[in-house]
Design an enzyme around this catalytic site. Structure first.
Site, PDB file in Angstrom:
ATOM      1  N   ASP A   1      -9.429  -9.414   2.475  1.00 12.93           N
ATOM      2  CA  ASP A   1     -10.418  -8.459   1.977  1.00 12.93           C
ATOM      3  C   ASP A   1     -11.483  -9.191   1.170  1.00 12.93           C
ATOM      4  O   ASP A   1     -11.203 -10.232   0.553  1.00 12.93           O
ATOM      5  CB  ASP A   1      -9.751  -7.410   1.094  1.00 12.93           C
ATOM      6  CG  ASP A   1      -8.875  -6.449   1.887  1.00 12.93           C
ATOM      7  OD1 ASP A   1      -9.163  -6.230   3.072  1.00 12.93           O
ATOM      8  OD2 ASP A   1      -7.899  -5.928   1.304  1.00 12.93           O
TER       9      ASP A   1
ATOM     10  N   ASP B   1      -7.712  -0.305  -4.024  1.00 10.68           N
ATOM     11  CA  ASP B   1      -8.151  -1.438  -4.830  1.00 10.68           C
ATOM     12  C   ASP B   1      -9.253  -0.955  -5.772  1.00 10.68           C
ATOM     13  O   ASP B   1      -9.589   0.242  -5.804  1.00 10.68           O
ATOM     14  CB  ASP B   1      -8.617  -2.615  -3.947  1.00 10.68           C
ATOM     15  CG  ASP B   1      -9.781  -2.250  -3.035  1.00 10.68           C
ATOM     16  OD1 ASP B   1     -10.611  -1.401  -3.406  1.00 10.68           O
ATOM     17  OD2 ASP B   1      -9.870  -2.821  -1.932  1.00 10.68           O
TER      18      ASP B   1
ATOM     19  N   ARG C   1      -2.306  -4.266  -0.947  1.00  8.84           N
ATOM     20  CA  ARG C   1      -2.886  -3.079  -1.585  1.00  8.84           C
ATOM     21  C   ARG C   1      -1.930  -1.889  -1.463  1.00  8.84           C
ATOM     22  O   ARG C   1      -1.709  -1.138  -2.427  1.00  8.84           O
ATOM     23  CB  ARG C   1      -4.214  -2.718  -0.911  1.00  8.84           C
ATOM     24  CG  ARG C   1      -5.386  -3.555  -1.334  1.00  8.84           C
ATOM     25  CD  ARG C   1      -6.650  -3.069  -0.672  1.00  8.84           C
ATOM     26  NE  ARG C   1      -6.675  -3.344   0.759  1.00  8.84           N
ATOM     27  CZ  ARG C   1      -7.206  -2.536   1.687  1.00  8.84           C
ATOM     28  NH1 ARG C   1      -7.720  -1.386   1.331  1.00  8.84           N
ATOM     29  NH2 ARG C   1      -7.213  -2.889   2.950  1.00  8.84           N
TER      30      ARG C   1
END
Length: 295
Positions: free
Chosen positions: A45, A87, A180
């Protein structure tokens, strides 16, 4: 007949900083090496940092044998706040101050309960494609997709520190695990909610981020050369076999070769004189080439 030799390329461990996408890093490396033949073996990410294994040159053909390697991460979760993206980049959807009553033993017990074989529901915001469309595109359009749980394995989950509502942990997990979502599920089991605020990938298989090149050093040819991973070493997790020149020529023509040795994997790395020749599939008494690296 020649080995592909230096043109076989290499695998480069890269330390991605927080900010750019994994594809941004691919573009940076393509420009630095003046080649379009660059690809990564597992997305990070944008907010995450850490190890990306980048395949360069003919070694891009090895990527499918690297994407499934186990991965390790150091992560930081914030208890008491749940977000749309799981997140810190998402919108807050729920808050709780229940973390104020938690103890280190309670948090550690919950973390321990997540070790082993699990089913995990992927996040709505991810690169996972449903009918060809990445989930993050669907999520931004306001679509909600009822995603099926995926089978994952958490090999190790260790509490590194706690300064509530902050929890730091280390995880070694199977490919396809969303850290996550792990933070989300930890928060749910603690009944306070949580989201991930920091994530750093520290290893992929046996390769460590300590061996990686930073993006600021892509123009340093000598550093690239020192840190690059030979293709045969890159697939070192596969059983390997050294073959004769006659067998090399047979494999290059797509023919099977005799093979009687017991192996623990259906795939075998075939080499000659320390150079990767092929990835082959082991059958009963033979090797069938899957990908050949001679010409």
């Amino acid at each position: 007949m020649n080995y592909v030799g230096p043109d076989l390329g290499f695998v480069l461990p890269v330390d991605k900083p927080s900010g750019p996408t994994s594809h941004d890093v691919v573009t940076m490396l393509r420009r630095a090496l003046v080649t379009s033949k660059v690809g990564h073996t597992g997305t990070l990410d944008p907010f995450a940092s850490g190890l990306l294994l980048m395949c360069v040159g003919y070694s891009t053909r090895l990527s499918e044998y690297l994407v499934g390697l186990d991965k390790s991460y150091d992560a930081v979760a914030l208890l008491g706040v749940s977000t749309t993206t799981e997140d810190a980049q998402g919108d807050v959807i729920d808050e709780s101050r229940g973390w104020e009553c938690l103890t280190a033993d309670q948090v550690d017990e919950v973390l321990n309960s997540f070790q082993g074989d699990l089913e995990q529901v992927p996040p709505q915001f991810s690169a996972k494609k449903i009918k060809g469309v990445p989930m993050h595109h669907r999520a931004r359009r306001g679509e909600f997709v009822d995603l099926p749980a995926q089978n994952i394995r958490i090999h190790q989950l260790e509490l590194l520190g706690m300064d509530l509502p902050i929890v730091r942990f280390r995880v070694r997990c199977s490919s396809g695990t969303y850290v996550r979502s792990l933070a989300r599920d930890i928060g749910a089991k603690l009944k306070v909610g949580a989201h991930l605020v920091e994530l750093r990938r520290t290893s992929v298989g046996d390769f460590s981020v300590e061996e990686a090149v930073k993006v600021d050093h892509f123009s340093d040819g000598s550093r690239i050369e020192r840190r690059s991973i030979d293709p045969l070493r890159a697939v070192g997790h596969l059983p390997s076999v050294e073959v004769s020149q006659i067998d090399v020529e047979k494999l290059a023509c797509g023919n099977t070769i005799p093979f009687e040795d017991p192996v623990t994997s259906t795939l075998v790395a075939v080499s000659k004189a320390g150079t990767l020749i092929a990835i082959a599939e082991a059958g009963e008494g033979y090797l069938q080439p899957r990908k050949v690296f001679v010409q």
